[in-house]
Design a protein around this motif. Sequence first.
Motif, PDB file in Angstrom:
ATOM      1  N   LEU A   1       0.828  -1.198   0.000  1.00 45.38           N
ATOM      2  CA  LEU A   1       0.000   0.000   0.000  1.00 45.38           C
ATOM      3  C   LEU A   1       0.866   1.252   0.000  1.00 45.38           C
ATOM      4  O   LEU A   1       2.014   1.217   0.422  1.00 45.38           O
ATOM      5  N   TYR A   2       0.295   2.353  -0.461  1.00 42.42           N
ATOM      6  CA  TYR A   2       1.043   3.610  -0.463  1.00 42.42           C
ATOM      7  C   TYR A   2       1.277   4.071   0.969  1.00 42.42           C
ATOM      8  O   TYR A   2       0.532   3.719   1.881  1.00 42.42           O
ATOM      9  N   ARG A   3       2.341   4.856   1.149  1.00 41.20           N
ATOM     10  CA  ARG A   3       2.696   5.432   2.439  1.00 41.20           C
ATOM     11  C   ARG A   3       2.989   4.381   3.506  1.00 41.20           C
ATOM     12  O   ARG A   3       2.585   4.499   4.661  1.00 41.20           O
ATOM     13  N   THR A   4       3.672   3.340   3.132  1.00 40.11           N
ATOM     14  CA  THR A   4       4.064   2.356   4.138  1.00 40.11           C
ATOM     15  C   THR A   4       5.584   2.283   4.268  1.00 40.11           C
ATOM     16  O   THR A   4       6.113   1.357   4.869  1.00 40.11           O
ATOM     17  N   GLY A   5       6.282   3.261   3.657  1.00 39.03           N
ATOM     18  CA  GLY A   5       7.743   3.309   3.803  1.00 39.03           C
ATOM     19  C   GLY A   5       8.510   2.475   2.794  1.00 39.03           C
ATOM     20  O   GLY A   5       9.673   2.151   2.999  1.00 39.03           O
ATOM     21  N   LYS A   6       7.872   2.158   1.657  1.00 42.37           N
ATOM     22  CA  LYS A   6       8.526   1.338   0.634  1.00 42.37           C
ATOM     23  C   LYS A   6       9.751   2.034   0.043  1.00 42.37           C
ATOM     24  O   LYS A   6      10.825   1.449  -0.043  1.00 42.37           O
TER      25      LYS A   6
ATOM     26  N   PHE B   1      14.813   7.388  -4.285  1.00 44.78           N
ATOM     27  CA  PHE B   1      13.394   7.259  -4.618  1.00 44.78           C
ATOM     28  C   PHE B   1      12.649   8.307  -3.794  1.00 44.78           C
ATOM     29  O   PHE B   1      12.895   8.448  -2.587  1.00 44.78           O
ATOM     30  N   ALA B   2      11.758   9.023  -4.444  1.00 39.86           N
ATOM     31  CA  ALA B   2      11.054  10.104  -3.762  1.00 39.86           C
ATOM     32  C   ALA B   2      10.100   9.546  -2.715  1.00 39.86           C
ATOM     33  O   ALA B   2       9.371   8.589  -2.975  1.00 39.86           O
ATOM     34  N   LEU B   3      10.151  10.124  -1.525  1.00 39.61           N
ATOM     35  CA  LEU B   3       9.218   9.696  -0.482  1.00 39.61           C
ATOM     36  C   LEU B   3       7.938  10.510  -0.616  1.00 39.61           C
ATOM     37  O   LEU B   3       7.966  11.686  -0.927  1.00 39.61           O
ATOM     38  N   GLY B   4       6.830   9.844  -0.384  1.00 41.67           N
ATOM     39  CA  GLY B   4       5.545  10.521  -0.519  1.00 41.67           C
ATOM     40  C   GLY B   4       5.255  11.364   0.704  1.00 41.67           C
ATOM     41  O   GLY B   4       5.215  10.851   1.809  1.00 41.67           O
ATOM     42  N   SER B   5       5.051  12.636   0.501  1.00 36.89           N
ATOM     43  CA  SER B   5       4.718  13.467   1.649  1.00 36.89           C
ATOM     44  C   SER B   5       3.229  13.820   1.642  1.00 36.89           C
ATOM     45  O   SER B   5       2.725  14.433   2.545  1.00 36.89           O
TER      46      SER B   5
ATOM     47  N   SER C   1       4.190  -3.812   4.493  1.00 38.10           N
ATOM     48  CA  SER C   1       2.930  -3.378   5.104  1.00 38.10           C
ATOM     49  C   SER C   1       3.235  -2.772   6.456  1.00 38.10           C
ATOM     50  O   SER C   1       4.331  -2.933   7.000  1.00 38.10           O
ATOM     51  N   ARG C   2       2.279  -2.063   6.973  1.00 40.27           N
ATOM     52  CA  ARG C   2       2.501  -1.365   8.228  1.00 40.27           C
ATOM     53  C   ARG C   2       1.590  -1.929   9.314  1.00 40.27           C
ATOM     54  O   ARG C   2       0.460  -2.296   9.043  1.00 40.27           O
ATOM     55  N   GLY C   3       2.112  -1.994  10.527  1.00 32.64           N
ATOM     56  CA  GLY C   3       1.310  -2.490  11.638  1.00 32.64           C
ATOM     57  C   GLY C   3       1.575  -3.965  11.840  1.00 32.64           C
ATOM     58  O   GLY C   3       2.660  -4.454  11.571  1.00 32.64           O
TER      59      GLY C   3
ATOM     60  N   ARG D   1       6.286  -2.996   8.905  1.00 35.30           N
ATOM     61  CA  ARG D   1       6.817  -1.753   9.484  1.00 35.30           C
ATOM     62  C   ARG D   1       5.988  -1.336  10.690  1.00 35.30           C
ATOM     63  O   ARG D   1       4.816  -1.694  10.803  1.00 35.30           O
ATOM     64  N   ASP D   2       6.597  -0.562  11.560  1.00 35.28           N
ATOM     65  CA  ASP D   2       5.940  -0.077  12.781  1.00 35.28           C
ATOM     66  C   ASP D   2       5.295  -1.236  13.525  1.00 35.28           C
ATOM     67  O   ASP D   2       4.182  -1.153  14.036  1.00 35.28           O
ATOM     68  N   PHE D   3       6.028  -2.299  13.582  1.00 32.47           N
ATOM     69  CA  PHE D   3       5.500  -3.520  14.178  1.00 32.47           C
ATOM     70  C   PHE D   3       5.470  -3.386  15.696  1.00 32.47           C
ATOM     71  O   PHE D   3       6.470  -3.073  16.323  1.00 32.47           O
TER      72      PHE D   3
ATOM     73  N   PRO E   1      10.685  -2.155  13.972  1.00 33.57           N
ATOM     74  CA  PRO E   1      10.044  -1.293  14.969  1.00 33.57           C
ATOM     75  C   PRO E   1       9.858   0.124  14.411  1.00 33.57           C
ATOM     76  O   PRO E   1      10.294   0.407  13.298  1.00 33.57           O
ATOM     77  N   PHE E   2       9.236   1.008  15.174  1.00 29.01           N
ATOM     78  CA  PHE E   2       9.136   2.413  14.765  1.00 29.01           C
ATOM     79  C   PHE E   2      10.544   2.969  14.580  1.00 29.01           C
ATOM     80  O   PHE E   2      11.410   2.725  15.425  1.00 29.01           O
ATOM     81  N   PRO E   3      10.769   3.716  13.492  1.00 28.93           N
ATOM     82  CA  PRO E   3      12.134   4.198  13.245  1.00 28.93           C
ATOM     83  C   PRO E   3      12.575   5.336  14.168  1.00 28.93           C
ATOM     84  O   PRO E   3      13.753   5.473  14.453  1.00 28.93           O
ATOM     85  N   THR E   4      11.614   6.146  14.575  1.00 24.33           N
ATOM     86  CA  THR E   4      12.007   7.317  15.353  1.00 24.33           C
ATOM     87  C   THR E   4      10.789   7.866  16.093  1.00 24.33           C
ATOM     88  O   THR E   4       9.700   7.310  15.988  1.00 24.33           O
TER      89      THR E   4
ATOM     90  N   GLU F   1      17.448  -0.057  17.251  1.00 27.18           N
ATOM     91  CA  GLU F   1      16.800  -1.320  16.919  1.00 27.18           C
ATOM     92  C   GLU F   1      16.341  -1.315  15.455  1.00 27.18           C
ATOM     93  O   GLU F   1      16.527  -2.284  14.725  1.00 27.18           O
ATOM     94  N   PHE F   2      15.777  -0.181  15.047  1.00 26.35           N
ATOM     95  CA  PHE F   2      15.336  -0.031  13.649  1.00 26.35           C
ATOM     96  C   PHE F   2      16.537  -0.158  12.703  1.00 26.35           C
ATOM     97  O   PHE F   2      16.464  -0.842  11.683  1.00 26.35           O
ATOM     98  N   LEU F   3      17.634   0.505  13.058  1.00 31.48           N
ATOM     99  CA  LEU F   3      18.835   0.445  12.211  1.00 31.48           C
ATOM    100  C   LEU F   3      19.363  -0.981  12.118  1.00 31.48           C
ATOM    101  O   LEU F   3      19.794  -1.423  11.062  1.00 31.48           O
TER     102      LEU F   3
HETATM  103  N1  LIG Z   1       5.936   5.381  10.640  1.00 30.18           N
HETATM  104  C1  LIG Z   1       6.868   5.125   9.734  1.00 30.18           C
HETATM  105  N2  LIG Z   1       7.094   6.029   8.778  1.00 30.18           N
HETATM  106  C2  LIG Z   1       8.037   5.741   7.859  1.00 30.18           C
HETATM  107  C3  LIG Z   1       8.800   4.536   7.870  1.00 30.18           C
HETATM  108  N3  LIG Z   1       9.652   4.571   6.824  1.00 30.18           N
HETATM  109  C4  LIG Z   1       9.431   5.714   6.182  1.00 30.18           C
HETATM  110  N4  LIG Z   1       8.457   6.440   6.810  1.00 30.18           N
HETATM  111  C5  LIG Z   1       7.916   7.746   6.476  1.00 30.18           C
HETATM  112  O1  LIG Z   1       6.644   7.533   5.843  1.00 30.18           O
HETATM  113  C6  LIG Z   1       6.458   8.438   4.766  1.00 30.18           C
HETATM  114  C7  LIG Z   1       6.208   7.666   3.484  1.00 30.18           C
HETATM  115  O2  LIG Z   1       7.366   6.914   3.156  1.00 30.18           O
HETATM  116  P1  LIG Z   1       7.593   6.352   1.696  1.00 30.18           P
HETATM  117  O3  LIG Z   1       8.878   5.584   1.729  1.00 30.18           O
HETATM  118  O4  LIG Z   1       7.458   7.432   0.697  1.00 30.18           O
HETATM  119  O5  LIG Z   1       6.331   5.364   1.578  1.00 30.18           O
HETATM  120  P2  LIG Z   1       5.791   4.646   0.254  1.00 30.18           P
HETATM  121  O6  LIG Z   1       4.653   5.455  -0.251  1.00 30.18           O
HETATM  122  O7  LIG Z   1       5.352   3.285   0.697  1.00 30.18           O
HETATM  123  O8  LIG Z   1       6.918   4.574  -0.725  1.00 30.18           O
HETATM  124  C8  LIG Z   1       7.715   9.306   4.705  1.00 30.18           C
HETATM  125  O9  LIG Z   1       7.457  10.504   5.390  1.00 30.18           O
HETATM  126  C9  LIG Z   1       8.745   8.493   5.452  1.00 30.18           C
HETATM  127  O10 LIG Z   1       9.717   9.301   6.075  1.00 30.18           O
HETATM  128  C10 LIG Z   1       8.542   3.591   8.911  1.00 30.18           C
HETATM  129  O11 LIG Z   1       9.142   2.517   9.038  1.00 30.18           O
HETATM  130  N5  LIG Z   1       7.552   3.948   9.823  1.00 30.18           N
END
Ligand SMILES: Nc1nc2c(ncn2[C@@H]2O[C@H](COP(=O)(O)OP(=O)(O)O)[C@@H](O)[C@H]2O)c(=O)[nH]1
Length: 404
Positions: free
Chosen positions: A49-54, A68-72, A133-135, A182-184, A245-248, A267-269
Motif C-alpha cells: 500500500l502507499y505510504r508504508t515506507g517502501k 526514490f522520492a518519499l511521498g509526503s 505493510s505497516r502495523g 513496518r511499525d510492528f 520497529p518504529f524508526p524514530t 533497533e530499527f537500524l
Molecule cells: N511510521 C513510519 N514512517 C516511515 C517509515 N519509513 C518511512 N516512513 C515515512 O513515511 C512516509 C512515506 O514513506 P515512503 O517511503 O514514501 O512510503 P511509500 O509510499 O510506501 O513509498 C515518509 O514521510 C517516510 O519518512 C517507517 O518505518 N515507519
Amino acid sequence: MKFNHHMSMDKPVCFIDTGSDGKLRVQQSALQILQQIQQPVVVVAVVGLYRTGKSYLMNRLAGKQSGFALGSTIESKTKGIWMWCVSHPTKAGTTLVLLDTEGLGDVDKGDPKHDTNIFSLAVLLSSTLVYNSRGTIDNKAVMDLQYVTELSECIKVKSSDEDADDSSEFVKFFPSFIWAVRDFTLELKIDVLIITITTSSCYCAELFCYSSFLFSKHFISVIEYNFPRDCIQKFFPSRKCFTFPFPTAPENMSCLESLNSADISSEFLKVTDHFCQFVFHDSCVKRLKDGHTVTGRVLGHLAKTYVDTISSGAVPCLENAVIAMATIENEAAVKEGLQVYQSGMEKLKDSFPLELKDVSSEHQHLSSTATQAFMKRSFRDTDGKNLKSLEVGNVRSFRMMVNH
Ligand SMILES: Nc1nc2c(ncn2[C@@H]2O[C@H](COP(=O)(O)OP(=O)(O)O)[C@@H](O)[C@H]2O)c(=O)[nH]1
Ligand SMILES: [Mg+2]
C-alpha cells in the motif's frame, strides 16, 4: 544520464508508467540505461500500500539516504515503477536493480486493473519481491494481498492450453518473497499466520502460512480467508518475514530522510541492516523460465515484452517471454558475430595484396572468433538457424572482399 556497466546510476529513473492513452508503457530512457548493462542482474521489487515506507526501504538497499522520492502527501509520489541500478554491494560482476512501485490501493487510479498489473509486473520482473505493510500481520494485511490471489489469472507459465490454470508451476519460476512489516508493535497473531522462528533474532522469521484455519462464525468465508495464505505458500519458493520497529519519535517521522542515524532507533537500524544483508546475500540473479541469466539488456527487453502484452489486453506468459528474448538476443548475437568478422577482415585489407591461401586462413580464424562471440550471447538457437545465418553472412562478406 551517463552510465556504463560498472557504474551506478546516481538517482532512480521512471521505468514503467501510464501513457496518455491510459496504457502502461516502458520509458525509452530507462531502456537505454538497461541496454548498456551486460552484467547479470539481481532484481529486487517492492510492493504494498502507499505510504508504508517502501521508497525509504529501497533507498536503504541502494545504500543511500535519499533517491526514490518519499511521498509526503496521501497520493503516492511514485507513479508506475521506478528503477535504480547500482553495482551489487556484495556480488562482484552483478548489478542490483531496485524497482520501487507506486502504492497499491491509491485513490483516483482510473483503471481498476492498474494495481493488479503493477503487482504482476513486479512479480514477473523481480528475483526478490518485498511485500511491505505497516502495523501487524493481521487479517487485513493478508487480505490486502488480494493481488497475490489474482496472479493465477494474470500470469501464464506455458503458452499452450490457453485456459488451463498452471499456477501450480509458479513456485519454480517466481521470485522469493519477503514480507516487511513496518511499525510492528503487536505480537504476530497465531491464528493468522504461523511463524516459525528459524534464526536467533526475533525480527526475522520464516513465513509459513497457515491454511487450515476454520472461521467458525462465517463458515462460508473459510476458503476466502485461507486463499491468500495458500497462494503465498504455493507460489513463492521462499518466504521470509522481517518486523521493523518504529524508526524514530513520531514528530521526526516525516523527515526521516534527513535525520542523522543518532536520531533513528538503534533497533530499527539493526533490523534494516539485517534486512539489507539478507537481501544482498540471498537474492538470486534473475533468470528466465528456461534458466537463462537475465542481464540488464535482457531485463529491458523483458519489461517491454510484458508491458506490451499487458497493454494489448493479453496475459503475459513466461514461456513466450523466453522465446521472445531468444529471438532478440540471437539476432543481436548474429550482428555481433558479423561485426567481429568484418572488422577483422577490414584490418586484413591493410596488408593486401595477399595470397588467396592467407586470406582463406584468416577467414577460417575470423569465422571461429565470430562464432565464439555469437555463442557468448545466443541461447536456445536449437535448430542452429542463427549460427547458420552468421556463417552465411561471413561467407558473403568474404566473397565481396575477394571480388574487389
Ligand atoms: N511510521 C513510519 N514512517 C516511515 C517509515 N519509513 C518511512 N516512513 C515515512 O513515511 C512516509 C512515506 O514513506 P515512503 O517511503 O514514501 O512510503 P511509500 O509510499 O510506501 O513509498 C515518509 O514521510 C517516510 O519518512 C517507517 O518505518 N515507519
Ligand atoms: Mg513510494
